[in-house]
Design an enzyme around this catalytic site. Structure first.
Site, PDB file in Angstrom:
ATOM      1  N   THR A  39      77.369 -26.513   1.039  1.00 11.33           N
ATOM      2  CA  THR A  39      77.364 -27.965   0.987  1.00 11.33           C
ATOM      3  C   THR A  39      76.279 -28.456   0.039  1.00 11.33           C
ATOM      4  O   THR A  39      75.143 -28.014   0.140  1.00 11.33           O
ATOM      5  CB  THR A  39      77.110 -28.518   2.405  1.00 11.33           C
ATOM      6  OG1 THR A  39      78.202 -28.130   3.213  1.00 11.33           O
ATOM      7  CG2 THR A  39      76.973 -30.026   2.415  1.00 11.33           C
ATOM      8  N   GLN A 114      87.344 -24.932   0.397  1.00 15.30           N
ATOM      9  CA  GLN A 114      87.051 -24.746   1.819  1.00 15.30           C
ATOM     10  C   GLN A 114      87.300 -26.055   2.571  1.00 15.30           C
ATOM     11  O   GLN A 114      86.654 -27.073   2.293  1.00 15.30           O
ATOM     12  CB  GLN A 114      85.602 -24.307   2.058  1.00 15.30           C
ATOM     13  CG  GLN A 114      85.433 -23.887   3.525  1.00 15.30           C
ATOM     14  CD  GLN A 114      84.011 -23.635   3.974  1.00 15.30           C
ATOM     15  OE1 GLN A 114      83.145 -24.488   3.796  1.00 15.30           O
ATOM     16  NE2 GLN A 114      83.768 -22.486   4.570  1.00 15.30           N
ATOM     17  N   HIS A 177      87.524 -23.319   7.244  1.00 16.71           N
ATOM     18  CA  HIS A 177      86.188 -23.119   7.817  1.00 16.71           C
ATOM     19  C   HIS A 177      86.304 -23.106   9.346  1.00 16.71           C
ATOM     20  O   HIS A 177      86.443 -24.158   9.973  1.00 16.71           O
ATOM     21  CB  HIS A 177      85.283 -24.266   7.355  1.00 16.71           C
ATOM     22  CG  HIS A 177      83.818 -24.072   7.635  1.00 16.71           C
ATOM     23  ND1 HIS A 177      83.332 -23.115   8.500  1.00 16.71           N
ATOM     24  CD2 HIS A 177      82.728 -24.726   7.152  1.00 16.71           C
ATOM     25  CE1 HIS A 177      81.998 -23.191   8.530  1.00 16.71           C
ATOM     26  NE2 HIS A 177      81.618 -24.162   7.711  1.00 16.71           N
ATOM     27  N   HIS A 180      80.440 -21.082  12.314  1.00 16.09           N
ATOM     28  CA  HIS A 180      79.130 -21.755  12.366  1.00 16.09           C
ATOM     29  C   HIS A 180      79.031 -22.899  13.365  1.00 16.09           C
ATOM     30  O   HIS A 180      78.095 -23.681  13.311  1.00 16.09           O
ATOM     31  CB  HIS A 180      78.733 -22.282  10.969  1.00 16.09           C
ATOM     32  CG  HIS A 180      78.738 -21.222   9.914  1.00 16.09           C
ATOM     33  ND1 HIS A 180      78.659 -21.497   8.573  1.00 16.09           N
ATOM     34  CD2 HIS A 180      78.831 -19.877  10.004  1.00 16.09           C
ATOM     35  CE1 HIS A 180      78.702 -20.371   7.877  1.00 16.09           C
ATOM     36  NE2 HIS A 180      78.804 -19.370   8.731  1.00 16.09           N
ATOM     37  N   TYR A 182      81.309 -25.473  13.878  1.00 13.24           N
ATOM     38  CA  TYR A 182      82.033 -26.711  13.561  1.00 13.24           C
ATOM     39  C   TYR A 182      83.364 -26.738  14.322  1.00 13.24           C
ATOM     40  O   TYR A 182      83.652 -25.815  15.101  1.00 13.24           O
ATOM     41  CB  TYR A 182      82.207 -26.836  12.042  1.00 13.24           C
ATOM     42  CG  TYR A 182      80.865 -26.977  11.348  1.00 13.24           C
ATOM     43  CD1 TYR A 182      80.152 -28.165  11.451  1.00 13.24           C
ATOM     44  CD2 TYR A 182      80.287 -25.915  10.675  1.00 13.24           C
ATOM     45  CE1 TYR A 182      78.902 -28.296  10.865  1.00 13.24           C
ATOM     46  CE2 TYR A 182      79.029 -26.039  10.082  1.00 13.24           C
ATOM     47  CZ  TYR A 182      78.342 -27.237  10.189  1.00 13.24           C
ATOM     48  OH  TYR A 182      77.098 -27.371   9.624  1.00 13.24           O
ATOM     49  N   ARG A 230      87.439 -18.289   7.402  1.00 13.29           N
ATOM     50  CA  ARG A 230      86.026 -17.931   7.585  1.00 13.29           C
ATOM     51  C   ARG A 230      85.651 -18.095   9.051  1.00 13.29           C
ATOM     52  O   ARG A 230      85.903 -19.149   9.646  1.00 13.29           O
ATOM     53  CB  ARG A 230      85.130 -18.822   6.720  1.00 13.29           C
ATOM     54  CG  ARG A 230      83.702 -18.287   6.680  1.00 13.29           C
ATOM     55  CD  ARG A 230      82.822 -19.007   5.693  1.00 13.29           C
ATOM     56  NE  ARG A 230      81.902 -18.054   5.090  1.00 13.29           N
ATOM     57  CZ  ARG A 230      80.657 -18.332   4.730  1.00 13.29           C
ATOM     58  NH1 ARG A 230      80.173 -19.544   4.877  1.00 13.29           N
ATOM     59  NH2 ARG A 230      79.891 -17.413   4.210  1.00 13.29           N
ATOM     60  N   ARG A 271      73.008 -11.673   8.201  1.00 20.22           N
ATOM     61  CA  ARG A 271      72.471 -10.486   7.527  1.00 20.22           C
ATOM     62  C   ARG A 271      73.570  -9.427   7.489  1.00 20.22           C
ATOM     63  O   ARG A 271      73.977  -8.923   8.538  1.00 20.22           O
ATOM     64  CB  ARG A 271      71.259  -9.960   8.289  1.00 20.22           C
ATOM     65  CG  ARG A 271      70.161 -11.019   8.387  1.00 20.22           C
ATOM     66  CD  ARG A 271      68.905 -10.502   9.034  1.00 20.22           C
ATOM     67  NE  ARG A 271      67.895 -11.551   9.030  1.00 20.22           N
ATOM     68  CZ  ARG A 271      67.695 -12.416  10.024  1.00 20.22           C
ATOM     69  NH1 ARG A 271      68.434 -12.325  11.133  1.00 20.22           N
ATOM     70  NH2 ARG A 271      66.772 -13.351   9.931  1.00 20.22           N
ATOM     71  N   GLY A 335      75.356 -16.355  -1.587  1.00 22.26           N
ATOM     72  CA  GLY A 335      75.112 -17.761  -1.308  1.00 22.26           C
ATOM     73  C   GLY A 335      73.874 -18.241  -2.017  1.00 22.26           C
ATOM     74  O   GLY A 335      73.876 -18.526  -3.219  1.00 22.26           O
ATOM     75  N   ARG A 336      72.770 -18.268  -1.280  1.00 20.36           N
ATOM     76  CA  ARG A 336      71.554 -18.925  -1.765  1.00 20.36           C
ATOM     77  C   ARG A 336      71.036 -18.390  -3.090  1.00 20.36           C
ATOM     78  O   ARG A 336      70.489 -19.158  -3.886  1.00 20.36           O
ATOM     79  CB  ARG A 336      70.466 -18.835  -0.679  1.00 20.36           C
ATOM     80  CG  ARG A 336      70.783 -19.718   0.532  1.00 20.36           C
ATOM     81  CD  ARG A 336      69.936 -19.346   1.725  1.00 20.36           C
ATOM     82  NE  ARG A 336      70.281 -18.008   2.232  1.00 20.36           N
ATOM     83  CZ  ARG A 336      69.575 -17.333   3.120  1.00 20.36           C
ATOM     84  NH1 ARG A 336      68.468 -17.863   3.607  1.00 20.36           N
ATOM     85  NH2 ARG A 336      69.967 -16.145   3.520  1.00 20.36           N
TER      86      ARG A 336
HETATM   87  C1  LIG Z   1      72.535 -25.135   1.447  1.00 17.77           C
HETATM   88  C2  LIG Z   1      73.616 -24.369   2.195  1.00 17.77           C
HETATM   89  C3  LIG Z   1      74.813 -24.978   2.480  1.00 17.77           C
HETATM   90  C4  LIG Z   1      75.833 -24.274   3.161  1.00 17.77           C
HETATM   91  N1  LIG Z   1      77.037 -24.883   3.375  1.00 17.77           N
HETATM   92  C5  LIG Z   1      78.067 -24.174   3.891  1.00 17.77           C
HETATM   93  C6  LIG Z   1      79.380 -24.733   3.951  1.00 17.77           C
HETATM   94  O1  LIG Z   1      79.644 -25.856   3.516  1.00 17.77           O
HETATM   95  N2  LIG Z   1      80.357 -23.973   4.498  1.00 17.77           N
HETATM   96  C7  LIG Z   1      80.110 -22.708   4.990  1.00 17.77           C
HETATM   97  O2  LIG Z   1      81.030 -22.060   5.487  1.00 17.77           O
HETATM   98  N3  LIG Z   1      78.879 -22.159   4.916  1.00 17.77           N
HETATM   99  C8  LIG Z   1      77.864 -22.843   4.356  1.00 17.77           C
HETATM  100  N4  LIG Z   1      76.634 -22.245   4.204  1.00 17.77           N
HETATM  101  C9  LIG Z   1      76.448 -20.812   4.552  1.00 17.77           C
HETATM  102  C10 LIG Z   1      76.664 -19.935   3.297  1.00 17.77           C
HETATM  103  O3  LIG Z   1      78.013 -19.948   2.878  1.00 17.77           O
HETATM  104  C11 LIG Z   1      76.265 -18.467   3.522  1.00 17.77           C
HETATM  105  O4  LIG Z   1      77.084 -17.919   4.518  1.00 17.77           O
HETATM  106  C12 LIG Z   1      74.804 -18.321   3.925  1.00 17.77           C
HETATM  107  O5  LIG Z   1      73.950 -19.019   3.033  1.00 17.77           O
HETATM  108  C13 LIG Z   1      74.386 -16.839   3.955  1.00 17.77           C
HETATM  109  O6  LIG Z   1      74.550 -16.244   2.685  1.00 17.77           O
HETATM  110  P1  LIG Z   1      73.264 -16.003   1.721  1.00 17.77           P
HETATM  111  O7  LIG Z   1      72.266 -15.246   2.533  1.00 17.77           O
HETATM  112  O8  LIG Z   1      73.809 -15.223   0.553  1.00 17.77           O
HETATM  113  O9  LIG Z   1      72.748 -17.346   1.331  1.00 17.77           O
HETATM  114  C14 LIG Z   1      75.600 -22.946   3.560  1.00 17.77           C
HETATM  115  C15 LIG Z   1      74.361 -22.344   3.303  1.00 17.77           C
HETATM  116  C16 LIG Z   1      73.387 -23.031   2.624  1.00 17.77           C
HETATM  117  C17 LIG Z   1      72.087 -22.331   2.310  1.00 17.77           C
END
Ligand SMILES: Cc1cc2nc3c(=O)[nH]c(=O)nc-3n(C[C@H](O)[C@H](O)[C@H](O)COP(=O)(O)O)c2cc1C
Length: 368
Positions: A39, A114, A177, A180, A182, A230, A271, A335-336
């Site tokens: 997001t 998504q 989605h 998490h 939702y 997901r 993780r 992701g990050r």
């Molecule tokens: C800023 C941010 C926004 C996220 N928004 C979503 C989202 O909109 N939908 C979703 O399924 N996961 C969302 N996530 C989770 C990420 O998709 C991902 O699963 C999570 O960051 C772990 O992966 P990473 O360690 O590579 O960052 C978000 C994570 C972050 C950090």
């Protein structure tokens, strides 16, 4: 001489199996790297701007085989409240998405939308209580609204409509989605689903509404369009939560998704290296693939810091790549690390590790 295979000493060599092209549920991807949905709240009025298109294009042109967009709200007032979170609606939002898709395609990328409904995590603004399966009270939050069967039908229609808009805008795939904490995950999670009708009770009952969403989306899009679901054990508000206490319970849920038309599973973990059930090293994606045979995406802490080449570390990518090569899962989501490094895959593939910035929290507040 030794008959042991020497560990990869360069990132490019280590990541070679992930850098190969692959077909995912019939969709050709240039690499097995996926951008995880994140997001960003950069779409005023719910309409993605040209800057959003450029943001996704940059990741696609740097070796991400499949982009999964940030969560995009389905068209119902209960889905979400924030003005700058994008929507999947006809008109300006659809046009904005078409531009995003065209930009990603222009550099050989592929992109999935998504689809998102926040459930009880929607803020109760505009005089509308948050919708959820059972309106279980949450400390510090106003009372929500437990969905009736008619409400459930309304939301099914909203998902199908959003999927139709996404297909028309040119998306290559849809991701639902259901993770998490939702809305759809609130149906899966015993703590938030106390229903006694067809959408509650047993594990199969709790999986029924999310599976009906999968079926409604499946029917709304071309038959050959990949449909990703997901899901996660953890919730944003409870990292220790579980939707399945055993492989058998997980099978009940995932088989419901598969029967309804899911063709790819995206197993969200915080993780990637952590096993899910006692007695097996499989992670959640590993279990998803073992249970269903569908292609599975793993995620969670991949490549966040430059020490990923060091084999002894929990976050080492050596083990991850070996497990992918052995077929435990098929795709790896980042992701990050992609927030601060749009070109992470290129830099890693070309062994330009010094050009990579380790993940820092402030990257989440940048948009480039
Ligand atoms: C800023 C941010 C926004 C996220 N928004 C979503 C989202 O909109 N939908 C979703 O399924 N996961 C969302 N996530 C989770 C990420 O998709 C991902 O699963 C999570 O960051 C772990 O992966 P990473 O360690 O590579 O960052 C978000 C994570 C972050 C950090």
């Amino acid at each position: 001489m030794t008959d042991l295979i020497a560990p990869a000493t360069t990132a490019g060599a280590l990541l070679a199996p992930v850098l190969e092209p692959v077909a995912m549920a019939g969709l050709r991807l240039s690499t097995r790297f996926v951008m995880a949905p994140m997001t960003r709240s950069q779409s005023p009025g719910g309409v993605p701007t040209p800057a959003v298109a450029g943001y996704y294009r940059r990741r696609a042109e740097h070796g991400v085989g499949l982009i999964i967009t940030e969560g995009v709200l389905v068209d119902h007032p209960s889905a979400g409240h924030e003005d700058a979170v994008p929507r999947m609606t006809p008109g300006p939002a659809e046009d904005g998405w078409r531009h995003v898709v065209d930009e990603v395609h222009s550099v050989g990328g592929r992109i999935a939308a998504q689809l998102w409904h926040l459930g009880s995590l929607r803020e109760p603004v505009d005089g509308l209580a948050a919708w959820s399966p059972s309106a279980v009270p949450e400390p510090g939050r106003p009372a929500g609204h437990a969905m009736s069967l008619t409400d459930a039908d309304t939301i099914l229609t909203a998902y199908a409509d959003a999927a139709r808009v996404a297909a028309r805008a040119g998306f290559d795939a849809i991701e639902i989605h259901a993770a998490h904490g939702y809305l759809l995950d609130e149906f899966l999670w015993p703590r938030t689903n106390r229903r006694t009708d067809r959408y509650g009770g047993s594990t199969a009952g709790r999986a029924r509404f999310p599976a009906e969403v999968v079926r409604a989306v499946r029917a709304a899009v071309p038959a050959d369009m990949p449909l990703i679901v997901r899901f996660s054990q953890f919730k944003e508000r409870d990292f220790d939560a579980r939707i399945a206490d055993s492989p058998a319970e997980l099978a009940t849920i995932l088989e419901a998704f598969t029967d309804a038309g899911a063709t790819v599973l995206h197993a969200s973990q915080r993780r990637f290296w952590q096993p899910v059930f006692p007695g097996s090293p499989l992670n959640l994606a590993g279990w998803a693939k073992q249970i269903t045979g569908l292609p599975a995406i793993t995620v969670g802490g991949v490549g966040l810091t430059r020490d990923f080449l060091e084999p002894g570390r929990a976050n080492s990518l050596t083990g991850l790549v070996q497990r992918l090569a052995a077929g435990e899962f098929d795709l790896v989501a980042l992701g990050r690390i992609l927030l601060g490094n749009p070109d992470w895959v290129t830099l890693a593939a070309e062994d330009r590790i010094d050009g990579i910035e380790d993940y820092r929290k402030e990257h989440e507040h940048t948009f480039a």
